[in-house]
Design an enzyme around this catalytic site. Structure first.
Site, PDB file in Angstrom:
ATOM      1  N   TYR A 145      -2.681   2.263  12.461  1.00 43.58           N
ATOM      2  CA  TYR A 145      -1.307   2.400  11.969  1.00 43.58           C
ATOM      3  C   TYR A 145      -0.441   3.192  12.953  1.00 43.58           C
ATOM      4  O   TYR A 145       0.753   2.955  13.055  1.00 43.58           O
ATOM      5  CB  TYR A 145      -1.285   3.127  10.616  1.00 43.58           C
ATOM      6  CG  TYR A 145      -1.490   2.250   9.409  1.00 43.58           C
ATOM      7  CD1 TYR A 145      -2.553   1.355   9.343  1.00 43.58           C
ATOM      8  CD2 TYR A 145      -0.630   2.341   8.310  1.00 43.58           C
ATOM      9  CE1 TYR A 145      -2.748   0.562   8.219  1.00 43.58           C
ATOM     10  CE2 TYR A 145      -0.820   1.561   7.177  1.00 43.58           C
ATOM     11  CZ  TYR A 145      -1.875   0.673   7.140  1.00 43.58           C
ATOM     12  OH  TYR A 145      -2.063  -0.096   6.017  1.00 43.58           O
ATOM     13  N   LYS A 191     -16.792  -0.455  11.547  1.00 42.21           N
ATOM     14  CA  LYS A 191     -17.090  -1.737  12.198  1.00 42.21           C
ATOM     15  C   LYS A 191     -17.706  -1.370  13.544  1.00 42.21           C
ATOM     16  O   LYS A 191     -17.223  -1.753  14.612  1.00 42.21           O
ATOM     17  CB  LYS A 191     -15.791  -2.556  12.334  1.00 42.21           C
ATOM     18  CG  LYS A 191     -15.988  -4.001  12.754  1.00 42.21           C
ATOM     19  CD  LYS A 191     -16.629  -4.886  11.684  1.00 42.21           C
ATOM     20  CE  LYS A 191     -16.973  -6.251  12.274  1.00 42.21           C
ATOM     21  NZ  LYS A 191     -17.693  -7.124  11.307  1.00 42.21           N
ATOM     22  N   ASP A 223     -17.010  -5.552   6.502  1.00 37.65           N
ATOM     23  CA  ASP A 223     -17.145  -6.870   5.868  1.00 37.65           C
ATOM     24  C   ASP A 223     -18.213  -6.826   4.766  1.00 37.65           C
ATOM     25  O   ASP A 223     -18.024  -7.338   3.663  1.00 37.65           O
ATOM     26  CB  ASP A 223     -17.445  -7.964   6.916  1.00 37.65           C
ATOM     27  CG  ASP A 223     -18.589  -7.619   7.857  1.00 37.65           C
ATOM     28  OD1 ASP A 223     -19.034  -6.449   7.880  1.00 37.65           O
ATOM     29  OD2 ASP A 223     -19.055  -8.527   8.585  1.00 37.65           O
ATOM     30  N   ASP A 247      -6.936   0.961   3.337  1.00 38.17           N
ATOM     31  CA  ASP A 247      -5.816   0.236   2.737  1.00 38.17           C
ATOM     32  C   ASP A 247      -6.346  -1.017   2.054  1.00 38.17           C
ATOM     33  O   ASP A 247      -6.028  -1.305   0.896  1.00 38.17           O
ATOM     34  CB  ASP A 247      -4.802  -0.122   3.836  1.00 38.17           C
ATOM     35  CG  ASP A 247      -3.626  -0.914   3.296  1.00 38.17           C
ATOM     36  OD1 ASP A 247      -3.118  -0.552   2.217  1.00 38.17           O
ATOM     37  OD2 ASP A 247      -3.230  -1.906   3.941  1.00 38.17           O
ATOM     38  N   ASP A 251      -7.160  -1.690  -2.332  1.00 35.18           N
ATOM     39  CA  ASP A 251      -6.567  -2.770  -3.134  1.00 35.18           C
ATOM     40  C   ASP A 251      -7.661  -3.573  -3.828  1.00 35.18           C
ATOM     41  O   ASP A 251      -7.542  -3.936  -4.999  1.00 35.18           O
ATOM     42  CB  ASP A 251      -5.748  -3.731  -2.249  1.00 35.18           C
ATOM     43  CG  ASP A 251      -4.264  -3.377  -2.198  1.00 35.18           C
ATOM     44  OD1 ASP A 251      -3.939  -2.181  -2.313  1.00 35.18           O
ATOM     45  OD2 ASP A 251      -3.442  -4.296  -2.031  1.00 35.18           O
TER      46      ASP A 251
END
Ligand code: IPM
Ligand code: MN
Length: 356
Positions: A145, A191, A223, A247, A251
Site C-alpha cells: 500500500y 507468500k 492462497d 485486507d 473480507d
C-alpha cells in the site's frame, strides 16, 4: 468521579452517516449506564470533505483527531468521487493518509460468528458447528500500500512491496500478545515461496514467536490460508497478515460471519489512541435506504471502549446487547433468513441501545 473522554466522530460517506447515527445512539445509552462523559467533535472526512473543503483529509479534521483520545469513523468513498484523479480520491487521499499520519500500524479485525447467524453464513452449518472466533491482525501502514516507488508511466505501472524488520516485529508482537489473551495460537500468512519480502516476514515472525513460548505459531501461504478459511475456519485463532493479505482475508472472514456489515475494526499505534471503523466500506449502492447493518459500527464503538479506554466491560455489554437482539430474531436485510423479523438500520440500533 466520572471518566471523561474526547471522541472525534467522522461519519463520512455512503452508509457511514446512517450507521454512525446508530453508534451514537448506543453511545448515549452507554454514557448513562456506565456514568461516563464524552465530548464528541464531529468533522468532515472523505468525499464530504472534498465537497465542503476541497480535500479528503482537511487539516482541521486531522487536528481534531490528533487532539482526541480516539476516533470513531463511519466509512468513506463513493461513485461521486471516482472520476477524480486517483491521488485525490477519498480512499487514497483520506483513509490511507489518516492511518499513516496517526501512526496506526496495527489493525484488529475480529470475525466472530454469532450462533444465531449460522444460517446467514454462505458456509454450510456443518462447517460452522464449532463456531468461529478469529482475530485478523493486519499490518496497516506498510507493505504494498505504501512502498515506493509507486509509478504510473503510460502503459506501465508499478507498486512496491517492502517490509522492514522493525515493521514486522511490532505487528508480530501485537499478534502474539493478542493470542496470549485468546486461544494461544498465531497463524502467520505470507507468500514466502515467491516473494522475498515474505521470506523476511516469515523469519522475523518466527524469531518474535520465540519470545512467546505459550503461543503456538504456524505459517500458511496466503492462497492456502484463503482456502483453509472456508474449509475449516475454526482452526484459526489469530491470523497475522501484511497489509494487502489482511485486507483480502478479513473480507473473506467477515462474510463467513454472515455479512460484511458485521465486521468492526480497531486501528492502533503505540499508545492507547485508536481509530475505530467498520471494515466493510461505504456501500453506496444501499445508502439512504435504511437497510444498512449498523452492527459493525456499534461493535467498533465497543472496541473503542475496550482498547482506547480500557473498558472491556463496556465492550462486553455492547456485545451482549447485540447478541440479545439477534436472539430475539431481529435482523437487517443483509443477515435476514426466513423465520426472523426484518428491521431497518435505525430500528435495530434502537433495539440494541434499549437492550443495554
Ligand atoms: C479496508 C478498505 C481500505 C483498505 C480501502 C478503502 C482503502 O478496503 O479498510 O479494508 O484497503 O484498507
Ligand atoms: Mn478492505
Amino acid at each position: 468521579m466520572e471518566d471523561s473522554y474526547n471522541i472525534a466522530v467522522l461519519p463520512g460517506d455512503g452508509i457511514g452517516p446512517e450507521v454512525m447515527a446508530e453508534g451514537l445512539k448506543v453511545l448515549d445509552k452507554i454514557k448513562v449506564a456506565f456514568n461516563v462523559s464524552c465530548t464528541i467533535k464531529e468533522a468532515d472526512f472523505g468525499g464530504i470533505a472534498i465537497d465542503n473543503h476541497g480535500e479528503a483529509l482537511p487539516k482541521s479534521t486531522l487536528d481534531i483527531c490528533k487532539s482526541s483520545d480516539a476516533v470513531l469513523l463511519g466509512s468513506i468513498g463513493g461513485p461521486k468521487w471516482e472520476s477524480l484523479p486517483p491521488s485525490k480520491q477519498p480512499e487514497r487521499a483520506g483513509l490511507l493518509p489518516i492511518r499513516k499520519e496517526l501512526g496506526l500500524f496495527a489493525n484488529l479485525r475480529p470475525a466472530i460468528i454469532f450462533p444465531q447467524l449460522t444460517a446467514a453464513s454462505p458456509l454450510k452449518e456443518e462447517i460452522l458447528k464449532d463456531g468461529m472466533d478469529i482475530l485478523v491482525v493486519r499490518e496497516l501502514t506498510g507493505g504494498i500500500y505504501f512502498g515506493s516507488p509507486k509509478v504510473r508511466e503510460g502503459d506501465k505501472a508499478l507498486d512496491t512491496l517492502v517490509y522492514t524488520r522493525p515493521e514486522i516485529e511490532r505487528i508480530a508482537h501485537v499478534a502474539f500478545k493478542a493470542a496470549e489473551q485468546r486461544g494461544g495460537k498465531v497463524t502467520s500468512i505470507d507468500k514466502a515461496n515467491v516473494l522475498t519480502s515474505m521470506v523476511l516476514w516469515r523469519e522475523v515472525v518466527t524469531e518474535v514467536g520465540k519470545e512467546y513460548p505459550n503461543v503456538k505459531l504456524n505459517h500458511l501461504y496466503v492462497d492456502n490460508g484463503a482456502m483453509q478459511l472456508v474449509k475449516n475456519p475454526n482452526q484459526f485463532d489469530v491470523m497475522l497478515c501484511g497489509n494487502m493479505f489482511g485486507d483480502i482475508l478479513s473480507d473473506e472472514a467477515s462474510m463467513i460471519t454472515g455479512s460484511l456489515g458485521m465486521l468492526p475494526s480497531a486501528s492502533l499505534g503505540q499508545g492507547s489512541f485508536g481509530l475505530y471503523e467498520p471494515s466493510g466500506g461505504s456501500a453506496p449502492d444501499i445508502a439512504g435506504q435504511g437497510i444498512a447493518n449498523p452492527i459493525a459500527q456499534i461493535l467498533s464503538l465497543g472496541m473503542l471502549f475496550k482498547y482506547s479506554f480500557n473498558r472491556k466491560e463496556i465492550y462486553d455489554s455492547i456485545f451482549n446487547a447485540i447478541n440479545n437482539v439477534l436472539e430475539a430474531g431481529y435482523r437487517t436485510k443483509d443477515i435476514y433468513t426466513s423465520g426472523n423479523k426484518e428491521v431497518s438500520t435505525s430500528e435495530i440500533g434502537t433495539l440494541i441501545a434499549d437492550s443495554l
